[in-house]
Design an enzyme around this catalytic site. Structure first.
Site, mmCIF file in Angstrom:
data_model
loop_
_atom_site.group_PDB
_atom_site.id
_atom_site.type_symbol
_atom_site.label_atom_id
_atom_site.label_comp_id
_atom_site.label_asym_id
_atom_site.label_seq_id
_atom_site.Cartn_x
_atom_site.Cartn_y
_atom_site.Cartn_z
ATOM 1 N N HIS A 58 -8.908 -6.367 3.204
ATOM 2 C CA HIS A 58 -7.476 -6.584 3.422
ATOM 3 C C HIS A 58 -7.262 -8.039 3.827
ATOM 4 O O HIS A 58 -8.066 -8.620 4.558
ATOM 5 C CB HIS A 58 -6.975 -5.647 4.533
ATOM 6 C CG HIS A 58 -5.482 -5.515 4.613
ATOM 7 N ND1 HIS A 58 -4.666 -6.567 4.971
ATOM 8 C CD2 HIS A 58 -4.660 -4.457 4.394
ATOM 9 C CE1 HIS A 58 -3.404 -6.158 4.962
ATOM 10 N NE2 HIS A 58 -3.368 -4.891 4.613
ATOM 11 N N THR B 271 0.818 -1.208 0.000
ATOM 12 C CA THR B 271 0.000 0.000 0.000
ATOM 13 C C THR B 271 0.854 1.261 0.000
ATOM 14 O O THR B 271 0.539 2.246 -0.683
ATOM 15 C CB THR B 271 -0.946 0.014 1.216
ATOM 16 O OG1 THR B 271 -1.852 -1.087 1.113
ATOM 17 C CG2 THR B 271 -1.739 1.308 1.286
ATOM 18 N N ASP C 261 -5.218 -0.549 -4.958
ATOM 19 C CA ASP C 261 -3.812 -0.262 -4.648
ATOM 20 C C ASP C 261 -2.866 -1.395 -5.028
ATOM 21 O O ASP C 261 -1.738 -1.161 -5.443
ATOM 22 C CB ASP C 261 -3.644 0.115 -3.175
ATOM 23 C CG ASP C 261 -4.033 -1.008 -2.218
ATOM 24 O OD1 ASP C 261 -4.799 -1.910 -2.613
ATOM 25 O OD2 ASP C 261 -3.566 -0.980 -1.054
#
Length: 693
Positions: free
Chosen positions: A421, A305, A480
């Protein structure tokens, strides 16, 4: 009783007895400081054990130095070591209280922020109890001064010192091994200074940060202004011209950067058991005013990230190993997008529902020119509001409205989500789609967290529409980095309905969505090849910010004469013509090409693409490790003064109120002082439970 004190005095006067007393007090005050002065986020039994263990290796090693000496010298060396450690703990306590981070030698050496920001409020920061860190040292000094302790004058047995040093090294090896087991790549990726202290100790962190600073300083010292000439020569040769149809089209508009955590391109229009996983993002992607890019690749390395953010906002790559944000974010000179916009009248803010120190954001953002950083300290938090990497997206985004409506317009706001995530766990009450059935536990929860993120995104867009921000803004949404790594080829093949996935397939799965929405834009899908390194020049051209003398390694995705070679951090690349992955070469259909049968034209194309990839990565590394931007400033740009930014909650709110009074252009001010928060609707079950209570 006298006999007891006499024996105690004899034990403490003995060289070994005094050593163990100093070591015990050294360990005790360090552990108590961990528990009371810092917020380290200890989450399991192993982490608690390591917190108990980690003061001992350094304590044994440093205090053990005294065992090599005889007489009073041995005792005073051990006291001095303890005093130095107490001073380091004290300094970190004060710094952490103000900045939620630990003092590094890089900050001490190369930044004035410590003296500027901390010195002015030092009396307000100190608590009387902080001086208890020196209590053991004071007692030991008094005991020595008043001869309660009579130093052992016998000749030292240096083998005891050597044995202690060996035990310290072995114990540190055990500590490091257990730490790596609980958090892999702890030192190579360096997510957060809190992690280093939690696992290996505040004293180890001192040495580690000193080593990092030395490495960086030596590289930085060897760099000079002539190195910039080589960089400029490369950048200018590869700079693409703006597309006149788009240049300045979004000038003066608010800008949202919506960070879709771990979101891969294949999720667009993907169905699981016949159900759309991301219907809201799908609609946004296909909107008549959204320009979407279907050959847009993540280009992150170990920094994940943080690499994506670095490329997005500086047009520089991450490092070959580790994270440039954690290694260089505090000390380097940057010419980042927030700073360009700040200097053109924009309010600039980043919002993230995790601690500000993660990826060193609280320092890096100052270097990038962010006026505001709304981290977890700015949000109401409860145990069920979090998922391990920060606040759940629905709750975080709803609470973000109270800061968005206060930002003076125009503003640049980055919104960083976290729920989608790894390891893709979601509590049952938030699951609204079934897991996939690949048999891979890591993979099968991915659609659930992606679906939750999609719902949160839909709620956020609805708020923007109701509040009026939707029509006044350019909304950029991007993934990302990959969600499912290449280590799960069988599961990926099942998800995609394939028998297997090739190396080329895996490279194509590095695609992430990139979307730019505005009512001024004609939507559609753009097939140009590009990546995160290209975002900054693209947005600058859309906003009408001159960038013909900037140092950026990407180029405008809307340009008609751009180089479409997409470099990966490992030196591989993909392009519309040929792609090189490892030692293999593929055409744009994914067919492997025998390198011995390449035509002369293909060989030339391949060479040019590889040269471009290698030079891009090499130039980026030289810029970062040599801090080359300190030698060069573009026209119409001022170097960032990091000391003017403070992200502590009280400072941030104060600055926001001041900006509102001066500019009177925020959404809430335009709304006659009435908040728009009630326009934000969410179905987050945690908030419904709170309402019921």
């Amino acid at each position: 009783m006298n006999s007891f004190f006499k024996k105690t005095r004899q034990v403490l006067s003995n060289r070994a007895g005094f050593f163990w007393l100093v070591l015990f007090l050294f360990w005790l005050k360090t552990y108590l400081a961990y528990q009371n002065n810092f917020t380290l986020g200890v989450n399991n039994t192993m982490q608690q054990f390591l917190l108990l263990l980690n003061p001992l290796p350094v304590g044994l090693l440093l205090i053990g130095i005294g065992l090599y000496f005889g007489g009073k010298k041995s005792y005073w060396i051990e006291i001095i070591v303890s005093l130095i450690q107490s001073t380091w703990l004290f300094a970190n306590t004060l710094y952490y209280r103000e900045f939620s981070d630990f003092l590094s030698f890089g900050i001490i050496k190369s930044s004035s922020s410590v003296s500027n920001n901390l010195g002015s409020s030092i009396l307000e920061i100190i608590h009387p109890t902080d001086f208890l860190l020196f209590l053991d040292v004071v007692i030991l000094i008094l005991m020595m001064s008043f001869k309660v302790i009579q130093p052992d004058q016998s000749r030292p047995k240096r083998r005891y010192g050597a044995i202690t040093s060996v035990i310290a090294i072995v114990l540190f090896g055990i500590n490091l091994s257990l730490a790596e087991g609980d958090r892999s790549q702890l030192l190579t990726r360096t997510f957060d200074n809190n992690y280093i202290v939690k696992y290996l100790g505040v004293d180890f962190f001192a040495g580690y940060s000193a080593y990092q600073t030395h490495q960086q300083t030596s590289t930085r010292k060897n760099a000079n202004s002539s190195d910039v000439d080589k960089v400029l020569d490369f950048v200018n040769k590869n700079r693409s011209q703006p597309n006149v149809s788009y240049y300045g089209k979004e000038k003066g508009k608010n800008v949202f950067i919506f960070h879709l955590e771990s979101f891969q391109q294949f999720l667009i229009n993907y169905k699981s058991d016949g159900e759309e996983v991301t219907p809201n993002i799908n609609r946004f992607y296909a909107d008549q005013h959204t320009m979407s890019f279907d050959n847009f690749f993540n280009q992150v390395g170990q920094g994940k990230t943080s690499d994506a953010e670095t490329m997005l906002e500086t047009s520089l790559y991450g490092l070959p190993s580790g994270s440039s944000m954690t290694s260089y974010g505090s000390s380097n000179t940057y010419q980042a997008l927030p700073a360009f916009l700040d200097q053109r009248g924009y309010a600039t803010a980043s919002m993230h529902g995790d601690v500000g120190s993660f990826w060193n954001r609280d320092n890096t953002y100052k270097s990038w020119g962010y006026q505001y950083f709304f981290d977890s300290a700015y949000f109401d938090d409860k145990d069920d509001y979090n998922n391990g990497y920060g606040m759940k997206d629905k709750i975080f985004l709803k609470q973000s409205a109270k800061y968005l409506e206060q930002l003076p317009q125009p503003f640049y706001a980055k919104i960083i989500t976290v729920t989608n995530h790894y390891p893709y766990d979601l509590d049952k009450q938030n699951q609204s789609i079934a897991k996939t059935k690949t048999g891979d536990k890591t993979v099968d929860g991915y659609v659930q967290t992606a679906h939750y993120l999609d719902q949160a995104f839909g709620e956020f867009i609805n708020y923007l529409k109701k509040s009026g921000l939707y029509d006044d803004s350019m909304i950029v949404a991007y993934g990302d980095h990959y969600g499912i790594s290449n280590n799960h080829p069988k599961a990926l093949a099942k998800l995609l309905g394939k028998k297997s996935v090739s190396k080329y397939d895996l490279a194509m799965l590095e695609k992430v969505p990139f979307m730019i929405h505005s009512n001024n834009l004609q939507g559609g899908v753009n097939h140009t090849y590009g990546g995160e390194i290209d975002v900054m020049p693209t947005l600058m051209d859309l906003l009408g910010i001159k960038d013909d003398d900037t140092i950026q390694l990407g180029n405008d995705l809307l340009s008609t004469n751009r180089n479409q070679t997409v470099a990966f951090r490992n030196g591989d690349f993909v392009s519309p013509d040929l792609s090189k992955l490892g030692s293999k070469v593929y055409d744009n259909q994914g067919k492997k090409i025998d390198t011995k049968k390449l035509t002369a034209q293909q060989k030339q194309i391949l060479k040019e693409q590889q040269d471009h990839t290698d030079k891009s990565l090499s130039m980026s590394d030289k810029i970062t490790t040599g801090d080359l931007l300190r030698f060069y400033t573009p026209q119409d740009f001022n170097k960032v003064d990091k000391s003017q930014y403070k992200y502590k909650y009280s400072d941030g709110i104060k600055a926001l109120k001041k900006a509102r009074r001066e500019k009177k252009s925020s959404l809430i001010d335009q709304n006659g002082g009435k908040s728009t928060q009630d326009l934000y609707e969410t179905d987050a079950p945690e908030l419904k439970d709170d309402d019921n209570k």
